[in-house]
Design a protein around this motif. Sequence first.
Motif, PDB file in Angstrom:
ATOM      1  N   THR A 179      -3.201   9.317   9.863  1.00  0.00           N
ATOM      2  CA  THR A 179      -2.705  10.376   8.986  1.00  0.00           C
ATOM      3  C   THR A 179      -2.289   9.774   7.647  1.00  0.00           C
ATOM      4  OG1 THR A 179      -1.879  11.639  10.881  1.00  0.00           O
ATOM      5  CG2 THR A 179      -0.976  12.189   8.715  1.00  0.00           C
ATOM      6  N   LEU A 180      -2.858  10.278   6.564  1.00  0.00           N
ATOM      7  CA  LEU A 180      -2.545   9.785   5.223  1.00  0.00           C
ATOM      8  C   LEU A 180      -1.320  10.530   4.682  1.00  0.00           C
ATOM      9  CD1 LEU A 180      -6.140   9.517   3.718  1.00  0.00           C
ATOM     10  CD2 LEU A 180      -4.698   7.676   4.623  1.00  0.00           C
ATOM     11  N   VAL A 181      -0.372   9.755   4.136  1.00  0.00           N
ATOM     12  CA  VAL A 181       0.882  10.318   3.635  1.00  0.00           C
ATOM     13  C   VAL A 181       1.045   9.932   2.156  1.00  0.00           C
ATOM     14  CG1 VAL A 181       3.372  10.461   3.963  1.00  0.00           C
ATOM     15  CG2 VAL A 181       1.884  10.010   5.936  1.00  0.00           C
ATOM     16  N   PRO A 182       0.721  10.827   1.224  1.00  0.00           N
ATOM     17  CA  PRO A 182       0.926  10.502  -0.191  1.00  0.00           C
ATOM     18  C   PRO A 182       2.403  10.432  -0.525  1.00  0.00           C
ATOM     19  CG  PRO A 182       0.232  12.787   0.054  1.00  0.00           C
ATOM     20  CD  PRO A 182       0.146  12.168   1.416  1.00  0.00           C
ATOM     21  N   VAL A 183       2.776   9.490  -1.384  1.00  0.00           N
ATOM     22  CA  VAL A 183       4.182   9.320  -1.742  1.00  0.00           C
ATOM     23  C   VAL A 183       4.270   8.764  -3.158  1.00  0.00           C
ATOM     24  CG1 VAL A 183       4.261   6.994  -0.738  1.00  0.00           C
ATOM     25  CG2 VAL A 183       6.375   8.272  -1.028  1.00  0.00           C
ATOM     26  N   ALA A 184       5.284   9.179  -3.904  1.00  0.00           N
ATOM     27  CA  ALA A 184       5.507   8.635  -5.234  1.00  0.00           C
ATOM     28  C   ALA A 184       5.866   7.160  -5.131  1.00  0.00           C
ATOM     29  CB  ALA A 184       6.629   9.396  -5.939  1.00  0.00           C
ATOM     30  N   ALA A 185       5.494   6.374  -6.138  1.00  0.00           N
ATOM     31  CA  ALA A 185       5.740   4.932  -6.100  1.00  0.00           C
ATOM     32  C   ALA A 185       7.210   4.620  -5.854  1.00  0.00           C
ATOM     33  CB  ALA A 185       5.255   4.297  -7.402  1.00  0.00           C
ATOM     34  N   ALA A 186       8.095   5.388  -6.474  1.00  0.00           N
ATOM     35  CA  ALA A 186       9.529   5.121  -6.340  1.00  0.00           C
ATOM     36  C   ALA A 186      10.071   5.452  -4.954  1.00  0.00           C
ATOM     37  CB  ALA A 186      10.298   5.918  -7.399  1.00  0.00           C
ATOM     38  N   GLY A 187       9.344   6.269  -4.183  1.00  0.00           N
ATOM     39  CA  GLY A 187       9.847   6.676  -2.875  1.00  0.00           C
ATOM     40  C   GLY A 187       9.176   6.002  -1.699  1.00  0.00           C
ATOM     41  N   ALA A 188       8.255   5.081  -1.958  1.00  0.00           N
ATOM     42  CA  ALA A 188       7.466   4.482  -0.880  1.00  0.00           C
ATOM     43  C   ALA A 188       8.323   3.645   0.070  1.00  0.00           C
ATOM     44  CB  ALA A 188       6.337   3.642  -1.468  1.00  0.00           C
ATOM     45  N   VAL A 189       9.194   2.806  -0.469  1.00  0.00           N
ATOM     46  CA  VAL A 189      10.007   1.926   0.376  1.00  0.00           C
ATOM     47  C   VAL A 189      10.950   2.739   1.250  1.00  0.00           C
ATOM     48  CG1 VAL A 189      11.814   0.173   0.355  1.00  0.00           C
ATOM     49  CG2 VAL A 189       9.829  -0.076  -1.131  1.00  0.00           C
ATOM     50  N   ARG A 190      11.588   3.748   0.686  1.00  0.00           N
ATOM     51  CA  ARG A 190      12.501   4.587   1.478  1.00  0.00           C
ATOM     52  C   ARG A 190      11.742   5.287   2.604  1.00  0.00           C
ATOM     53  NH1 ARG A 190      17.407   6.956   1.019  1.00  0.00           N
ATOM     54  NH2 ARG A 190      17.720   6.067  -1.061  1.00  0.00           N
ATOM     55  N   LEU A 191      10.535   5.761   2.304  1.00  0.00           N
ATOM     56  CA  LEU A 191       9.731   6.423   3.332  1.00  0.00           C
ATOM     57  C   LEU A 191       9.460   5.486   4.501  1.00  0.00           C
ATOM     58  CD1 LEU A 191       7.979   9.022   3.987  1.00  0.00           C
ATOM     59  CD2 LEU A 191       6.052   7.693   3.109  1.00  0.00           C
ATOM     60  N   LEU A 192       9.138   4.221   4.211  1.00  0.00           N
ATOM     61  CA  LEU A 192       8.864   3.255   5.268  1.00  0.00           C
ATOM     62  C   LEU A 192      10.115   2.976   6.098  1.00  0.00           C
ATOM     63  CD1 LEU A 192       6.598   0.742   3.313  1.00  0.00           C
ATOM     64  CD2 LEU A 192       5.873   2.344   5.091  1.00  0.00           C
ATOM     65  N   HIS A 193      11.249   2.788   5.424  1.00  0.00           N
ATOM     66  CA  HIS A 193      12.497   2.509   6.144  1.00  0.00           C
ATOM     67  C   HIS A 193      12.951   3.707   6.974  1.00  0.00           C
ATOM     68  CE1 HIS A 193      13.283  -1.485   4.763  1.00  0.00           C
ATOM     69  NE2 HIS A 193      13.384  -1.152   3.485  1.00  0.00           N
TER      70      HIS A 193
END
Length: 237
Positions: A33-47
């Motif tokens: 499943t592909l999850v688009p995310v803004a560059a600034a929010g990528a790390v928070r999404l992973l955590h």
Amino acid sequence: MTDREFRLAYVPGVTPAKWAGVWAERVPDVPLTLVPVAAAGAVRLLHDGGADAGFVRLPVDREGLSVIPLYVETTVVVVPKDHLVAAADEVAVADLADDEVLHPMDDTLQWTALPGLPAFTRPDTTAEAIELVAAGAGLLLVPQSLARLHHRKDLTSRPVAETPQSQIALAWPTEATTELVEDFIGIVRGRTVNSSRGRTPAPAPQKARKQQRSPAPGGSGRRGTQTGRGGKGHRPR
């Protein structure tokens, strides 16, 4: 069938289709499943567990993350097609000294000194900045993939020398390095489907053992073959 899935985040400009295609061939029982995310929010999404792994733009806060740098992008300047810059194959930052340069809030380039003249406004996003370039309100420096993402027929772009560059990396929570994550790492690194990836390697094919006993190129295959007469060499005349 399985209820598992592999969630892959990706920031704007990254095109994950080729990796997703390989995944579908190699791990057909686990949907990606592909999850688009803004560059600034990528790390928070992973955590936060919103994705198992993700393509991010460096630099990022690496605490708790494993990161594999992948490739560096060319920085380009986006200009109207009738701008003087469009006549050049490549420009330098000094060539933009008299132009207003937009600096969006989501800029991914790490500037020590902003190029050109400050624009009249600072847009929130790169997409808004592109619209302002089209309106003649300034120029924009971005990684090449973002220029392509926001392509417009009335705009063009040219490489800019001696500028910061954006690097794409694969990242995932270190404590969540699952077998599926390892599978995806192998795909991104170009490993073949038979790569061991730390597992027990496949036994060597028997054919290789037979080749060790094959005659040398040009040989007859008979043992003890010698050159010369009687195997003792030529006598001087």
